[in-house]
Design an enzyme around this catalytic site. Sequence first.
Site, PDB file in Angstrom:
ATOM      1  N   HIS A  56       8.365  -0.682  -1.081  1.00  0.00           N
ATOM      2  CA  HIS A  56       9.296  -1.681  -1.634  1.00  0.00           C
ATOM      3  C   HIS A  56       9.815  -1.128  -2.965  1.00  0.00           C
ATOM      4  O   HIS A  56       9.033  -0.804  -3.861  1.00  0.00           O
ATOM      5  CB  HIS A  56       8.588  -3.022  -1.861  1.00  0.00           C
ATOM      6  CG  HIS A  56       8.139  -3.663  -0.576  1.00  0.00           C
ATOM      7  ND1 HIS A  56       6.888  -4.187  -0.396  1.00  0.00           N
ATOM      8  CD2 HIS A  56       8.817  -3.833   0.590  1.00  0.00           C
ATOM      9  CE1 HIS A  56       6.797  -4.682   0.838  1.00  0.00           C
ATOM     10  NE2 HIS A  56       7.949  -4.475   1.452  1.00  0.00           N
ATOM     11  N   GLU A  59       8.821  -2.113  -6.837  1.00  0.00           N
ATOM     12  CA  GLU A  59       7.408  -2.160  -7.200  1.00  0.00           C
ATOM     13  C   GLU A  59       7.061  -0.859  -7.916  1.00  0.00           C
ATOM     14  O   GLU A  59       6.706   0.139  -7.299  1.00  0.00           O
ATOM     15  CB  GLU A  59       6.576  -2.407  -5.944  1.00  0.00           C
ATOM     16  CG  GLU A  59       7.002  -3.721  -5.282  1.00  0.00           C
ATOM     17  CD  GLU A  59       6.296  -4.020  -3.972  1.00  0.00           C
ATOM     18  OE1 GLU A  59       5.413  -3.252  -3.570  1.00  0.00           O
ATOM     19  OE2 GLU A  59       6.646  -5.050  -3.369  1.00  0.00           O
ATOM     20  N   HIS A 148       1.287  -1.015  -3.796  1.00  0.00           N
ATOM     21  CA  HIS A 148       2.354  -2.012  -4.020  1.00  0.00           C
ATOM     22  C   HIS A 148       2.052  -2.836  -5.261  1.00  0.00           C
ATOM     23  O   HIS A 148       0.966  -2.773  -5.821  1.00  0.00           O
ATOM     24  CB  HIS A 148       2.412  -2.993  -2.828  1.00  0.00           C
ATOM     25  CG  HIS A 148       2.901  -2.389  -1.560  1.00  0.00           C
ATOM     26  ND1 HIS A 148       4.075  -2.782  -0.948  1.00  0.00           N
ATOM     27  CD2 HIS A 148       2.375  -1.430  -0.781  1.00  0.00           C
ATOM     28  CE1 HIS A 148       4.248  -2.075   0.153  1.00  0.00           C
ATOM     29  NE2 HIS A 148       3.232  -1.243   0.288  1.00  0.00           N
ATOM     30  N   GLU A 211      -2.337  -4.228  -3.727  1.00  0.00           N
ATOM     31  CA  GLU A 211      -1.438  -5.035  -4.559  1.00  0.00           C
ATOM     32  C   GLU A 211      -1.954  -4.929  -5.985  1.00  0.00           C
ATOM     33  O   GLU A 211      -2.995  -5.492  -6.327  1.00  0.00           O
ATOM     34  CB  GLU A 211      -1.419  -6.485  -4.079  1.00  0.00           C
ATOM     35  CG  GLU A 211      -0.886  -6.665  -2.654  1.00  0.00           C
ATOM     36  CD  GLU A 211       0.610  -6.374  -2.512  1.00  0.00           C
ATOM     37  OE1 GLU A 211       1.315  -6.280  -3.539  1.00  0.00           O
ATOM     38  OE2 GLU A 211       1.064  -6.241  -1.358  1.00  0.00           O
TER      39      GLU A 211
HETATM   40 ZN   LIG Z   1       5.272  -4.344  -1.613  1.00  0.00          ZN
END
Ligand SMILES: [Zn+2]
Length: 328
Positions: A56, A59, A148, A211
Amino acid sequence: MLGQWLDWTLDEERPSPRIGRFPSGTYHLHGPGIIELTPNILRPGAHACIFSAAIHGNETAPVELIGDWLSALEASTEQLGAPVLVILGNIPALKAQKRFITTNLNRLFKRELDEQGSEPDRARELMEAVDTFYARHHALPKLHYDLHTAIRGSLYTRFVVEPYALCATDAEQWQWLAAADMQAVLHQHQHSWTFSHYSKHYHHAQAFTFELGQVAPFGENDMAALEPMLTLLSTLSAGYEPPKKPADTMAFFKVQHELMRQAEGFTLCFDNDVPNFSRFEPGTCLAKDSVAGDFVVEETPLHVVFPNAQVEIGARAALLVVPSHAIT
Ligand SMILES: [Zn+2]
């Protein structure tokens, strides 16, 4: 060169030669955002490591983290002892500081993918890079950490998603993750076609989606909080065993239900700033969908993760999760 690779990738510069040396190894540029590092001396116990970021594009903390680690290799303050494939996923989105350009790349990692467009093409390139890398290092245990940051805040600032696949996660992985200061683990309950799922499902790699805090622009990330994560990447790439902490210092959850958006008329019934893992009691309405109707929490309280009402119709608008055992 390693210290500049991220900038060159963003500037779409194609450095030549494509192969070069740094103090503890050689690098090979396979394509835009794809670089393989090979150690001068392979340590016993080394994994074939894949570290990916910017699947993504907005990020940025994981990109900075990888930049710090590459600079340390170049400066020889860290040594390479394991082969590592480093991937920057969605370069056009990274340049535009957007999550994606036309569609979410992190749902396309499927061998039968027949979608057309820049993100599907990139998914095919990345799947091929993973296949080639793991084939070249077939004698080593495989590992893939896909890094991420989350759109919203979280009751657990740093957590991992364990993709669903038939092969089990090694118990030592949980101890490494705990020592890297991960605070929670979320077990997926079905195939999800993310990048980490690709490596686990097709290659039986030890693989997770990390994350690492909340989305922020370059330069505004809390990198001090990611020092233990940098240690995990550095020790793995050095071919040493990472530090360990008891797994039960993390909270474990499993997915109970995936809330899918089925209609144009779709709303989530809670505020935009509700953090990930917030708990909702029985009887609470979580979503209104003009096709599927209201989604109401039944007898078991549910925690909401990755809620996003803006997803495409037919896509996942939230994961609904419940506490689970430490190790499954
Ligand atoms: Zn992501």
